[in-house]
Design a protein around this motif. Structure first.
Motif, PDB file in Angstrom:
ATOM      1  N   PHE A 221      -5.221   3.073  -3.344  1.00  0.00           N
ATOM      2  CA  PHE A 221      -5.089   2.415  -4.591  1.00  0.00           C
ATOM      3  C   PHE A 221      -4.540   2.850  -5.838  1.00  0.00           C
ATOM      4  O   PHE A 221      -3.624   2.207  -6.426  1.00  0.00           O
TER       5      PHE A 221
ATOM      6  N   ASP B 231      -1.219   1.729  -8.293  1.00  0.00           N
ATOM      7  CA  ASP B 231      -1.639   1.663  -9.522  1.00  0.00           C
ATOM      8  C   ASP B 231      -0.720   2.339 -10.604  1.00  0.00           C
ATOM      9  O   ASP B 231      -0.098   1.975 -11.412  1.00  0.00           O
TER      10      ASP B 231
ATOM     11  N   SER C 223      -8.535   7.530  -6.800  1.00  0.00           N
ATOM     12  CA  SER C 223      -9.092   6.705  -5.553  1.00  0.00           C
ATOM     13  C   SER C 223      -9.152   7.559  -4.470  1.00  0.00           C
ATOM     14  O   SER C 223      -9.768   7.307  -3.527  1.00  0.00           O
TER      15      SER C 223
ATOM     16  N   VAL D 284      -1.839  -4.091  -2.812  1.00  0.00           N
ATOM     17  CA  VAL D 284      -2.593  -3.032  -2.308  1.00  0.00           C
ATOM     18  C   VAL D 284      -4.017  -3.623  -2.140  1.00  0.00           C
ATOM     19  O   VAL D 284      -4.355  -4.562  -3.001  1.00  0.00           O
TER      20      VAL D 284
ATOM     21  N   LYS E  77      -8.138  -3.075  -3.428  1.00  0.00           N
ATOM     22  CA  LYS E  77      -8.929  -2.110  -4.219  1.00  0.00           C
ATOM     23  C   LYS E  77      -9.648  -0.976  -3.697  1.00  0.00           C
ATOM     24  O   LYS E  77      -9.853  -0.073  -4.177  1.00  0.00           O
TER      25      LYS E  77
ATOM     26  N   SER F  54       0.880  -1.221  -0.159  1.00  0.00           N
ATOM     27  CA  SER F  54      -0.233   0.089  -0.018  1.00  0.00           C
ATOM     28  C   SER F  54       0.734   1.252   0.141  1.00  0.00           C
ATOM     29  O   SER F  54       0.647   2.262   1.037  1.00  0.00           O
TER      30      SER F  54
ATOM     31  N   ILE G 242      -3.718  -7.354  -6.039  1.00  0.00           N
ATOM     32  CA  ILE G 242      -4.935  -6.470  -5.580  1.00  0.00           C
ATOM     33  C   ILE G 242      -5.685  -7.435  -5.006  1.00  0.00           C
ATOM     34  O   ILE G 242      -6.175  -8.369  -5.336  1.00  0.00           O
TER      35      ILE G 242
END
Length: 302
Positions: free
Chosen positions: A229, A233, A171, A222, A224, A160, A250
Motif C-alpha cells: 500500500f 501511496d 505498510s 491498491v 488498503k 498494486s 483504494i
C-alpha cells in the motif's frame, strides 16, 4: 487458501512458482478475440485484439510476478478481459526474468519493445502503459525514462505497483499481518534476485525516486491492507510533486492484484470499470498516427 499461500510466499522456489503459474494458464480466447505472438524490438510480445479494435490506440501491458515469474500465457485471462472491456488491443511483453536475467534485462526488453512500437507509427499519446505489481514497477520505470526523453505516453495505469525496493514505506510493517497473500520477506527475496548489488534508489529500480515532468494522467489501484500500500501511496504523492493528475483508488480490504488473480470478484469488476472509465475520460483529443500506419504498412515483426 490465502493462509496457505501466505505461509509459503517467501519459500517457494522460483522454478516451482513458474510451474504453478503455468498450470493455471488459460489460453482459450473468447469469441471474437484474437492473439498474435511475435517479436517487437527483439522482445517477444503477445497481442490480444478484440473485435473492431481501433488501429490508433493500444494498451502496452507489463505483467507481474515479482520479476521472477509470469508471461502472457499466465495472464491471458485478464489480458483478454481487459481487451474486451476496453475495446483496445493489448500488447503484452514476454520480457526476461530474474534471477537468470537480473536488472536491467527485463526493463531493457520492455523499453526496446516500446521503442519499436513507436517506430511502427504509433503516436505516444495513444499508448497506455499498464501493469500489475512488478509490472507496475516497470510502468513507472518506463514512465520515468520517457519523461526524461520528453516523450511521455498518453496514460499510465498500475495495479498494486511495487515502486520502492528499499521497502521504506510503513505498510511493510503495519500490513505484515493484514496482507492476505504475502509476507514482507517475500519482497526481500524477489528484490535480491532482481537487483543484486544494485543501488536500490536508482529510479529505474525504485521509480518512487523518479522524475515525472509532463507525465500524463495516472490511475493507481491498491488495497488498503496490502504490504505494498505504501508503494502505491508514495508513488502517487511523488507524481503529484510534478503536477501529475493522479487518481489513487483504494479498496478497504482486498487481495494483492485481485483484479488479475480473481477477475470474477465483484470488486474486480468494479475495478475494471474504473479502468475503462479512466481510459474513456482521458482519451486524446486528437487521434493521430504516423502516415505509414495510416497507409496500412505497419509491421511490428522486427
Amino acid at each position: 487458501m490465502s493462509i496457505f499461500v501466505k505461509r509459503l510466499s517467501d519459500k517457494i522456489p522460483v522454478g516451482l512458482q513458474r510451474r504453478l503459474l503455468q498450470m493455471n494458464a488459460d489460453t482459450t480466447l473468447p469469441i471474437g478475440m484474437t492473439r498474435e505472438d511475435k517479436e517487437l524490438g527483439g522482445t517477444q510480445v503477445s497481442i490480444f485484439s478484440p473485435p473492431q479494435s481501433p488501429s490508433d490506440q493500444c494498451i502496452f501491458y507489463m505483467h507481474g510476478g515479482g520479476h521472477l515469474a509470469g508471461n502472457p500465457d499466465t495472464h491471458a485471462n485478464f489480458l483478454t478481459l481487459l481487451g474486451m472491456s476496453t475495446g483496445l488491443d493489448v500488447i503484452a511483453t514476454n520480457h526476461r526474468l530474474a534471477p537468470e536475467h537480473p536488472f536491467p534485462a527485463g526493463l531493457d526488453d520492455v523499453i526496446s519493445a516500446y521503442d519499436a512500437l513507436i517506430e511502427t507509427g504509433f503516436s505516444a499519446e495513444n499508448i497506455i502503459l499498464m501493469g500489475e505489481s512488478a509490472g507496475g514497477n516497470f510502468v513507472f520505470a518506463l514512465l520515468h525514462e520517457l519523461c526524461s526523453r520528453r516523450q511521455p505516453p498518453g496514460l499510465a495505469i498500475a495495479l498494486s505497483p511495487w515502486t520502492d525496493l528499499t521497502a521504506g514505506g510503513p505498510s511493510y510493517r503495519y500490513n505484515a499481518r493484514a496482507d492476505h497473500a504475502l509476507v514482507p520477506h517475500a519482497f526481500t527475496v524477489m528484490r535480491n534476485a532482481y537487483a543484486p548489488d544494485e543501488n536500490l534508489r536508482n529510479p529505474l529500480i525504485s521509480p518512487v525516486f523518479g522524475e515525472f515532468s509532463a507525465a500524463p494522467p495516472v490511475l493507481i489501484e491498491v488495497a488498503k491492507t496490502e504490504i505494498l500500500f505504501s508503494d502505491a501511496d508514495l508513488m502517487a504523492k511523488r507524481l503529484q510533486e510534478f503536477g501529475v493528475n493522479v487518481d489513487l483508488e483504494i479498496w478497504p480490504d482486498a487481495l494483492h492484484t485481485f483484479q488479475v488473480v480473481m477477475p470474477k470478484l465483484k470488486e474486480s469488476r468494479e475495478a475494471l470499470k474504473k479502468i475503462v472509465d479512466f481510459i474513456k475520460n482521458n482519451k486524446p483529443i486528437t487521434s493521430k498516427v504516423a502516415s505509414k500506419r495510416n497507409a496500412g504498412t505497419m509491421d511490428i515483426s522486427a
